[in-house]
Design an enzyme around this catalytic site. Sequence first.
Site, mmCIF file in Angstrom:
data_model
loop_
_atom_site.group_PDB
_atom_site.id
_atom_site.type_symbol
_atom_site.label_atom_id
_atom_site.label_comp_id
_atom_site.label_asym_id
_atom_site.label_seq_id
_atom_site.Cartn_x
_atom_site.Cartn_y
_atom_site.Cartn_z
ATOM 1 N N ASP A 4 0.826 -1.222 -0.060
ATOM 2 C CA ASP A 4 0.238 -0.003 -0.057
ATOM 3 C C ASP A 4 0.934 1.236 -0.038
ATOM 4 O OD1 ASP A 4 -2.219 1.740 0.584
ATOM 5 O OD2 ASP A 4 -3.230 -0.083 0.881
ATOM 6 N N HIS A 37 -3.832 5.987 3.219
ATOM 7 C CA HIS A 37 -4.427 4.897 2.661
ATOM 8 C C HIS A 37 -4.045 3.504 3.565
ATOM 9 C CE1 HIS A 37 -6.103 1.776 -0.048
ATOM 10 N NE2 HIS A 37 -7.175 2.474 -0.261
ATOM 11 N N VAL A 55 -9.656 2.550 17.827
ATOM 12 C CA VAL A 55 -10.154 1.659 17.085
ATOM 13 C C VAL A 55 -9.767 0.161 17.553
ATOM 14 C CG1 VAL A 55 -11.308 2.905 15.068
ATOM 15 C CG2 VAL A 55 -8.982 1.875 15.137
ATOM 16 N N ASN A 133 -13.984 -0.313 -7.293
ATOM 17 C CA ASN A 133 -14.867 0.718 -6.909
ATOM 18 C C ASN A 133 -15.741 1.373 -7.941
ATOM 19 O OD1 ASN A 133 -14.117 0.247 -4.168
ATOM 20 N ND2 ASN A 133 -12.650 1.717 -4.504
ATOM 21 N N SER A 195 -11.478 -1.079 -0.943
ATOM 22 C CA SER A 195 -10.054 -1.121 -0.021
ATOM 23 C C SER A 195 -10.166 -1.306 1.207
ATOM 24 C CB SER A 195 -9.324 0.265 -0.315
ATOM 25 O OG SER A 195 -8.681 0.310 -1.701
#
Length: 247
Positions: A4, A37, A55, A133, A195
């Site tokens: 990534d 990202h 999180v 997407n 993604s």
Amino acid sequence: CIIDTGYDKDHLDLPSGDTVTGKGAGNLQWSQDGNGHGTHVAGTVAAVGGNDLGVVGVNRNGKLKLHIVRVFNDKGNFVWASGLVQAVNECVDAGANVVNMSLGGGGFLKFENNAYKKVVEERNVLIVAAAGNDGNTEKSYPASYDAVMSVAAVDEDNDIANFSQQNDQVDIAAPGVDILSTIPGNRYRTLSGTSMASPHVAGVAALVWSYFPDKSALDIREALQNSAQNLGSPGRDNVYGHGSWWR
């Protein structure tokens, strides 16, 4: 292994230390991420739990070994000189057994198809990628190679996201709408896309494999398919694949 835009190694909610290694394209540092990202994807896979921060990732104990391969610059441009196959091989050579690629596009290339097949069948590595997407039935690669698990995106009601690709290579579906995860600078952001769905599946694959280390990559893929909740037409379909585990 996460291919990534890099990884914010200083994020307090992400694994750090000897459990995280990597390699960057050219002079880019794998441990930096000016785009965000890759750090967001990493948080879905492995954000640390029980620390009273932000999180929690699928693998939350902070002990998952991560190898980061940075193939994009801060603008999101692909800059890995030797191509995506070599980036996957970097993951394999580093000892990864699951590779996540939240990326895609282009068309079918025979040498890539053969290379990924070899990685899965001969090197025993599971490859997971975002289905795409564009919200149509076109195929995005590498997700649409037979050897790769193609992941569609669903929302909180398990309805297919309007941007998620729908074709005969979709393997499975996972949450990909309004996903909150880590971004550089000890911050968090909500993002949507296949993604965001792909690392959910890669994370579950790593977790399942940790309990059944003697199984093969193909065994793990089959187990994920067979245990998914059917969401569309009976059996596998082009929208949800085999379904999803998230209720």
